[in-house]
Design a protein around this motif. Structure first.
Motif, PDB file in Angstrom:
ATOM      1  N   VAL A 249       0.817  -1.208   0.000  1.00  0.00           N
ATOM      2  CA  VAL A 249       0.000   0.000   0.000  1.00  0.00           C
ATOM      3  C   VAL A 249       0.855   1.263   0.000  1.00  0.00           C
ATOM      4  O   VAL A 249       0.337   2.373  -0.053  1.00  0.00           O
ATOM      5  N   GLY A 250       2.167   1.095   0.070  1.00  0.00           N
ATOM      6  CA  GLY A 250       3.077   2.220   0.161  1.00  0.00           C
ATOM      7  C   GLY A 250       3.636   2.348   1.560  1.00  0.00           C
ATOM      8  O   GLY A 250       2.928   2.135   2.538  1.00  0.00           O
ATOM      9  N   GLY A 251       4.899   2.696   1.660  1.00  0.00           N
ATOM     10  CA  GLY A 251       5.541   2.832   2.957  1.00  0.00           C
ATOM     11  C   GLY A 251       6.324   1.594   3.346  1.00  0.00           C
ATOM     12  O   GLY A 251       6.425   0.624   2.577  1.00  0.00           O
ATOM     13  N   TYR A 252       6.858   1.637   4.535  1.00  0.00           N
ATOM     14  CA  TYR A 252       7.694   0.567   5.066  1.00  0.00           C
ATOM     15  C   TYR A 252       7.339   0.340   6.529  1.00  0.00           C
ATOM     16  O   TYR A 252       6.886   1.253   7.221  1.00  0.00           O
ATOM     17  N   VAL A 253       7.576  -0.866   6.993  1.00  0.00           N
ATOM     18  CA  VAL A 253       7.371  -1.166   8.406  1.00  0.00           C
ATOM     19  C   VAL A 253       8.554  -1.960   8.911  1.00  0.00           C
ATOM     20  O   VAL A 253       9.072  -2.844   8.217  1.00  0.00           O
ATOM     21  N   VAL A 254       9.009  -1.621  10.104  1.00  0.00           N
ATOM     22  CA  VAL A 254      10.125  -2.327  10.741  1.00  0.00           C
ATOM     23  C   VAL A 254       9.564  -3.237  11.812  1.00  0.00           C
ATOM     24  O   VAL A 254       8.916  -2.777  12.758  1.00  0.00           O
ATOM     25  N   ASP A 255       9.804  -4.535  11.662  1.00  0.00           N
ATOM     26  CA  ASP A 255       9.442  -5.519  12.685  1.00  0.00           C
ATOM     27  C   ASP A 255      10.644  -5.694  13.592  1.00  0.00           C
ATOM     28  O   ASP A 255      11.769  -5.890  13.119  1.00  0.00           O
ATOM     29  N   THR A 256      10.440  -5.609  14.892  1.00  0.00           N
ATOM     30  CA  THR A 256      11.553  -5.700  15.844  1.00  0.00           C
ATOM     31  C   THR A 256      11.431  -6.953  16.698  1.00  0.00           C
ATOM     32  O   THR A 256      10.332  -7.462  16.909  1.00  0.00           O
ATOM     33  N   PRO A 257      12.546  -7.460  17.204  1.00  0.00           N
ATOM     34  CA  PRO A 257      12.478  -8.610  18.116  1.00  0.00           C
ATOM     35  C   PRO A 257      11.665  -8.275  19.355  1.00  0.00           C
ATOM     36  O   PRO A 257      11.664  -7.130  19.824  1.00  0.00           O
ATOM     37  N   GLY A 258      10.960  -9.262  19.897  1.00  0.00           N
ATOM     38  CA  GLY A 258      10.190  -9.049  21.113  1.00  0.00           C
ATOM     39  C   GLY A 258      11.099  -8.742  22.288  1.00  0.00           C
ATOM     40  O   GLY A 258      12.168  -9.334  22.439  1.00  0.00           O
ATOM     41  N   ILE A 259      10.701  -7.800  23.113  1.00  0.00           N
ATOM     42  CA  ILE A 259      11.492  -7.430  24.286  1.00  0.00           C
ATOM     43  C   ILE A 259      10.594  -7.453  25.517  1.00  0.00           C
ATOM     44  O   ILE A 259       9.435  -7.058  25.464  1.00  0.00           O
TER      45      ILE A 259
END
Length: 333
Positions: A249-259
């Motif tokens: 849909v446009g854009g970016y997303v950063v998935d991070t490790p669970g903390i």
């Protein structure tokens, strides 16, 4: 808004000191510790960082972070890169490192438009203290933030009032709040709209459903998901490194490790209340100008808590963060 378009990841002019080497500008999309994926246009180049970065940034666990714009030198023999420089960051989301490097800064991501904090209504249990710590960190770095309350399909009627209290608590402070269920396809359209044409980071404890939400709105990502332990009621770590994903849909997303814990850093204890929007209006009304809003008489913030103008859970979060910052301050001297 931060833009990450291929036109921005163009080839830079050759180094005037050595016209035989190829230098490129790109964005770090994945970090695994010693290697970094750098996207240059439509190409991803595995790269290493110069040793000088680790020597000059001794209080940082990771001198190069996902989202960083970098200049690399291309090795024509094996098509790998060497990161020569890191461009100035517009912002960063970082926390105090845990374990044997406790106290150092761990940069989770840089150059983002918004941070989304994911919490589950249960399995694992909602943790407002975690939410408040991340909100302070985003406020320090001037990153807009929002809250995703996931797994609402697990709610019983008796639990709905408590979740509504949480929803209103943060919505009334101006934070966007989205209730979602990846399994029941609830709230996903709203989430997709919020992520569209943005560079967003998704963070939260393991097991809250971050990866499941991303897979639901972008099935092609195929991000690995995990289960919640029945004995500990905590999630297992499935995402082991931060990674920046493009969205259709446009854009970016950063998935991070669970903390499981988020240590706030780089704030003087006396400035902490300024990063709580519900505490900030009362800071200058206290009897003493150096009030810590903990034990002093004539504290306007404590009075606001007593008359329910400030939610007691938010004030409790403030006190916990204050205590950790004061402890860190004492250890410096």
């Amino acid at each position: 808004m931060v833009s990450l378009h291929s036109d921005d990841l163009r080839m830079s002019p050759p180094d005037t000191n050595d016209t035989t080497e190829t230098q490129l500008e790109g964005v770090v999309t994945r970090s695994t510790g010693s290697w970094y994926d750098v996207r240059v246009g439509d190409q991803v180049i595995p790269s290493r960082a110069r040793g000088k970065f680790r020597l000059t940034k001794q209080n940082v666990t990771n001198p190069v972070a996902v989202g960083d714009r970098v200049t690399i030198r291309l090795n024509d023999e094996d098509n790998t890169g060497l990161i020569l420089s890191i461009h100035d960051r517009t912002n960063k989301l970082s926390r105090r490192a845990a374990g044997h490097r406790r106290g150092e800064e761990h940069v989770m991501v840089s150059n983002v438009d918004r941070a989304w904090i994911v919490q589950a209504v249960k399995r694992p249990q909602f943790n407002p203290a975690f939410v408040d710590r991340v909100l302070v960190a985003t406020a320090v770095n001037e990153i807009p933030a929002g809250l995703i309350i996931n797994k609402i399909d697990l709610l019983t009627e008796e639990e709905r009032a408590a979740v509504m209290d949480v929803h209103l608590r943060y919505a009334d402070l101006g934070y966007p709040v989205i209730t979602t269920s990846a399994t029941e396809n609830l709230g996903l359209a709203r989430l997709e709209t919020e992520l569209k044409d943005q560079v967003s980071v998704i963070t939260g404890p393991s097991g809250t459903g971050k990866s499941s939400l991303l897979n639901a709105i972008e099935p092609g990502l195929d991000v690995e998901t995990g289960e919640v332990s029945e004995s500990t009621r905590k999630g297992t770590h499935t995402t082991t490194h931060a990674e920046l994903h493009p969205l259709s849909v446009g854009g970016y997303v950063v998935d991070t490790p669970g903390i499981r814990e988020f240590g706030v850093r780089d704030i003087h204890p006396k400035d902490l209340a300024h990063f709580f929007p519900d505490l900030r209006p009362y800071v200058n009304e206290c009897k003493f100008p150096d009030c810590t809003h903990d034990h002093e008489p004539g504290c306007a913030i404590k009075a606001a808590v007593d008359r329910d103008a400030i939610h007691p859970a938010r004030y409790e979060s403030y006190l916990r963060i204050l205590d950790s910052l004061q402890e860190e301050e004492e250890q410096r001297f």
